[in-house]
Each structure stands twice: as C-alpha cells, then as structure tokens.
Design a protein around this motif. Structure first.
Motif, PDB file in Angstrom:
ATOM      1  N   TYR A  83       0.861  -1.180   0.000  1.00 46.30           N
ATOM      2  CA  TYR A  83       0.000   0.000   0.000  1.00 46.30           C
ATOM      3  C   TYR A  83       0.900   1.232   0.000  1.00 46.30           C
ATOM      4  O   TYR A  83       1.795   1.339   0.841  1.00 46.30           O
ATOM      5  N   SER A  84       0.691   2.158  -0.941  1.00 40.77           N
ATOM      6  CA  SER A  84       1.507   3.370  -0.845  1.00 40.77           C
ATOM      7  C   SER A  84       0.799   4.408   0.011  1.00 40.77           C
ATOM      8  O   SER A  84      -0.422   4.567  -0.031  1.00 40.77           O
ATOM      9  N   ILE A  85       1.596   5.044   0.831  1.00 33.57           N
ATOM     10  CA  ILE A  85       1.064   5.977   1.819  1.00 33.57           C
ATOM     11  C   ILE A  85       1.668   7.351   1.537  1.00 33.57           C
ATOM     12  O   ILE A  85       2.880   7.486   1.403  1.00 33.57           O
ATOM     13  N   MET A  86       0.787   8.354   1.447  1.00 34.55           N
ATOM     14  CA  MET A  86       1.274   9.695   1.130  1.00 34.55           C
ATOM     15  C   MET A  86       1.396  10.533   2.391  1.00 34.55           C
ATOM     16  O   MET A  86       0.633  10.364   3.346  1.00 34.55           O
ATOM     17  N   LYS A  87       2.328  11.461   2.330  1.00 31.29           N
ATOM     18  CA  LYS A  87       2.564  12.372   3.444  1.00 31.29           C
ATOM     19  C   LYS A  87       1.288  13.193   3.739  1.00 31.29           C
ATOM     20  O   LYS A  87       0.643  13.703   2.817  1.00 31.29           O
ATOM     21  N   ASN A  88       0.966  13.304   5.010  1.00 28.22           N
ATOM     22  CA  ASN A  88      -0.190  14.100   5.464  1.00 28.22           C
ATOM     23  C   ASN A  88      -1.534  13.737   4.828  1.00 28.22           C
ATOM     24  O   ASN A  88      -2.438  14.552   4.799  1.00 28.22           O
ATOM     25  N   GLU A 120      -0.363   1.900  13.605  1.00 32.26           N
ATOM     26  CA  GLU A 120       0.685   2.802  14.099  1.00 32.26           C
ATOM     27  C   GLU A 120       1.733   3.057  13.018  1.00 32.26           C
ATOM     28  O   GLU A 120       2.187   4.188  12.834  1.00 32.26           O
ATOM     29  N   LEU A 121       2.115   1.997  12.318  1.00 39.94           N
ATOM     30  CA  LEU A 121       3.125   2.167  11.268  1.00 39.94           C
ATOM     31  C   LEU A 121       2.573   3.017  10.129  1.00 39.94           C
ATOM     32  O   LEU A 121       3.263   3.878   9.582  1.00 39.94           O
ATOM     33  N   GLU A 122       1.314   2.768   9.811  1.00 40.35           N
ATOM     34  CA  GLU A 122       0.686   3.538   8.740  1.00 40.35           C
ATOM     35  C   GLU A 122       0.617   5.018   9.116  1.00 40.35           C
ATOM     36  O   GLU A 122       0.958   5.896   8.326  1.00 40.35           O
ATOM     37  N   MET A 123       0.217   5.301  10.349  1.00 39.29           N
ATOM     38  CA  MET A 123       0.114   6.697  10.785  1.00 39.29           C
ATOM     39  C   MET A 123       1.482   7.360  10.847  1.00 39.29           C
ATOM     40  O   MET A 123       1.616   8.541  10.571  1.00 39.29           O
ATOM     41  N   ASN A 124       2.500   6.579  11.217  1.00 37.41           N
ATOM     42  CA  ASN A 124       3.854   7.150  11.223  1.00 37.41           C
ATOM     43  C   ASN A 124       4.239   7.629   9.830  1.00 37.41           C
ATOM     44  O   ASN A 124       4.847   8.690   9.681  1.00 37.41           O
ATOM     45  N   LEU A 125       3.890   6.830   8.832  1.00 34.54           N
ATOM     46  CA  LEU A 125       4.207   7.230   7.459  1.00 34.54           C
ATOM     47  C   LEU A 125       3.458   8.509   7.090  1.00 34.54           C
ATOM     48  O   LEU A 125       4.010   9.411   6.486  1.00 34.54           O
TER      49      LEU A 125
END
Lengths: 307, 116
Positions: A171-176, A211-216
């Motif tokens: 899953y790609s996760i974008m900043k903010n 937690e890891l997702e939110m960190n990203l």
C-alpha cells in the motif's frame, strides 16, 4: 473398581486442564433436599422416592451432621426401625469435598471410595451442595463439547491461513494524507478476519499496522506499507524515503514525539506509536538514516498462548 | 447493553446508528488515538472530542461499536459517512467527557449506587 480413564497423566492436555480448571462448585447440585436429625427414617424414605434421590444430608442449620442413604433405609426396613429418628441411625463418619477443590479431586474420591455421592462444604464448613458421578459426567460432556468446537474452529482457521500463504500486499502511503489514513490497516484486518485468525491476534496486527501507517502519514515524506502473509506469520514492513529519525532510541521511548501542534490536536503524536508496535509484535526491527526509515515487525498468526 | 440504549440517554444526539442491535460491553474515554487503539476494549463505546474521520478508522480497527463526541463539537460529513460504512454509531453530546462517561457508566452498571 475400575479406574476412571480420564483421571490419568496421559490424558490429552485439554482434558487435564479441564478437570483441574473446573471446580467442585461448578459441577455440584445446589438444589438440596435435606432433613433434620428429628426426621424419621420413614419420612426420609418418602422424600427420597418423591425427589428421586438416593441419599439425604442431615443438617442443623447449615451444618452437615450426617447422611442417610438408601442402604440405611433398607437396613431399617429389614431390622424394623424405620419409624425411628435419623439421628439414631445416620452415617456420621462423613467424607466430604470442598467447593473450591478441582473436579479431579472429586473424580479421585469416587474412584477411591464406594460412595455414590459426596456432600460439598464451603470454607465456613457449611453444606452448599451435593455431588454425584452423574453431575460430573454431564458437566464434563458439556465442557468437552465446547473445547472440541474450539479445536475444530482452530483447525479450520489454520487451513484458511494456509490459503493466504505467499500473499503480499503493498500500500503506498502519502505524506499528510489523513483522508485515507487507516485504509491499509483496515484491509489487513479484513484479510486476517476472512482467514479466520483469532480476534486477539487480529487486534495486535491492527495496532501494529495502524501505528506504522500513521507514522508514514505523519512523519515521513511518503512511503509504503507491505503486508506479507505466511500460514504462520504476518510480516508488516513500513518503508519510507526520508527524512529519517535522528535518534532511534528517543523515538522508541514512550511519550517522546516530534509531532506538530496541529498533528497533536488530531489526537496523534502522543509518542506511543513505535513503542506500541514493539509491544504487540513478536519480532521488531528498525533501521533509519537520512535516506529513510524501515520498520519490520512480525506477528504469529497461530498463537500457542495468549500474549 | 446495546448501542441503541445509548441513543436513549439524556443529551445524546444520534448522528448515525446502523448497528443499534450490537452489544456494548465496556467503555473507554480518551483523545490520544494511539492510546485508544492500544487500550480500548473491543465491543466498547469511545468517549472523546476527536471529531474526525481518523477516529472512525481507529474505532473500526479496535472493534469499538460507538463514538460519543463531547463538548459541543460538530461531526464532519466525511466522518459520519465513514462511520456508516464501518457500521459504527456516532452520537454527539453537549456536556463534557466526564459527564458523558458518568451516564455511560450507569448504563453499563459500572457504578454502584453508594449509600449516602
């Protein structure tokens, strides 16, 4: 007398656990029929017939003082003292069980003594119940049924998680990107649920992945969350392309956070993220430099024990 | 108790409730989502002031059945939409988190009516 086959050290663990976990009070009958020492054996005989019991405890208040059994009644009829009082002929030498003892004790007692029932006393020595072989058998049957259901469920869930073997989702996760935050974790949770993984393990996986997702989302310049499934484990990897964590030890300290006021106002940035991941994961590793951070954690899907 | 019992509490305004028959066994109060995620029991109701979509994501992951938004905060449409999709109820309440907690505690039978 033949030894009761379940009371051995070689029984399956689940049965042994059962007979130690279950207490006498879980099994005994509490709906008691009693008589006093003044009651005549004739009356007791009638009570036995009406209530279909083969032994009657004789009490003074809550205190047990004797037992009149079917045998005592037969003797009385034979020898002609059936109209006399219980106190003259009851058995006073009693073997009793305590309500907090494991059921294994009761099984043992039935094995060792030829009685068909035992009175049960609480720690104040008050009569609180009676226990028969029938009580034990029926409760054990119910409990064994429940255990087997659970075992069947686990067996089917392990064959289900075989089916996810080798699956990898990225899953790609974008900043903010708070808009989509939680999507990857929700997908992981759904996948595990579909595979029939036990709820308390799904919860740990959900905590770690969220937690890891939110960190990203909160701290990185963007990155990806990778979930890899094997029948035994879920491995979650969070990888980003910067800016890196200056001091990993500080980042692993509960309560330490670099989050902005705005992030905090949303309820994030409590400094619990990485410590939370570490505490729910079976394995945890983190590496970070200016080019980015990689966090790897794995969670066993078939726990032998509760974590 | 069930989710729909919360709707009947004085001052609780239902924003969305697709899961009225779900049972609720416990409650948790908190605004730090990491803390909620890690500590809220499943099948619980969350008492918070975090009125946004991410609260729904956390609730869904933690197995929370209902969210009570306190202190007159309003619930944005995308939050309610997400809650609908995840079958999580959302209520608003004008009072404080403490006041909401007291009401929920009574409903859950977690307070003994002490004498005096």
């Amino acid at each position: 007398m033949q030894e009761i086959p379940i009371n051995t050290v070689t029984s399956p663990n689940v049965i042994l656990e059962l007979i130690y976990r279950l207490k006498v009070k879980d099994v005994m009958t509490t709906d008691l029929v009693t008589a006093t020492k003044e009651t005549s054996l004739r009356e007791i005989q009638h009570i036995m017939r009406e209530r279909q019991v083969t032994g009657l405890p004789i009490v003074m208040g809550k205190r047990l003082i004797g037992i009149v059994s079917m045998d005592d009644i037969i003797q009385a009829l034979d020898k002609g003292y059936i109209n006399e009082k219980a106190q003259d002929h009851m058995t006073r030498n009693l073997i009793v069980l305590e309500d907090d003892m494991p059921v294994s004790f009761a099984i043992n007692y039935f094995d060792r003594f030829s009685y068909h029932r035992f009175p049960v006393l609480n720690k104040h020595k008050e009569l609180v119940g009676m226990i028969t072989n029938r009580d034990i058998t029926s409760t054990l049957l119910v409990e064994i049924n429940r255990e087997i259901e659970e075992l069947e469920r686990r067996t089917s869930s392990s064959s289900m998680s075989d089916e996810m073997n080798g699956e990898i989702h990225t899953y790609s996760i974008m900043k903010n990107d708070f808009e989509n935050a939680g999507f990857a974790s929700t997908e992981i949770k759904k996948r595990l649920k579909k595979a029939g993984v036990m709820p308390h393990i799904i919860r740990r996986a959900a905590i770690a992945s969220y937690e890891l997702e939110m960190n990203l989302v909160v701290h990185s310049d963007g990155g990806e969350l990778i979930a890899e499934y094997t029948p035994q484990t879920l491995q979650i990897t969070a990888r980003d392309s910067g800016p890196g964590i200056p001091n990993v030890d500080e980042a692993m300290t509960a309560g330490w956070s670099t989050a902005s006021e705005w992030i905090r106002s949303l309820g994030f940035g409590a400094g619990m993220g990485l410590p939370n991941v570490k505490s729910v994961a079976d394995e945890f590793a983190i590496e970070s430099d200016m080019n980015g951070t990689t966090v790897c954690c794995s969670i066993k899907l078939q726990s032998d024990e509760e974590k | 108790m069930q989710v729909k019992d919360l709707a009947a509490l004085e001052g609780f305004v239902t924003q969305t409730m697709e899961n009225g028959d779900d049972s609720v066994l416990d409650a948790y109060a908190g605004d730090l989502l990491s803390d909620v995620m890690g500590n809220a029991p499943s099948d619980s109701v969350l008492i918070t002031i975090q009125a946004h979509k991410n609260t729904v994501a956390v609730a869904s992951l933690a197995g929370i059945k209902a969210i009570i938004i306190c202190n007159q905060r309003s619930t944005p449409p995308d939050m309610l939409q997400a809650a609908k999709e995840e079958s999580i109820a959302v209520f608003t309440f004008d009072g404080t988190q403490f006041e909401a907690s007291c009401k929920v505690a009574c409903l859950l039978g977690k307070v003994d009516a002490r004498k005096g």
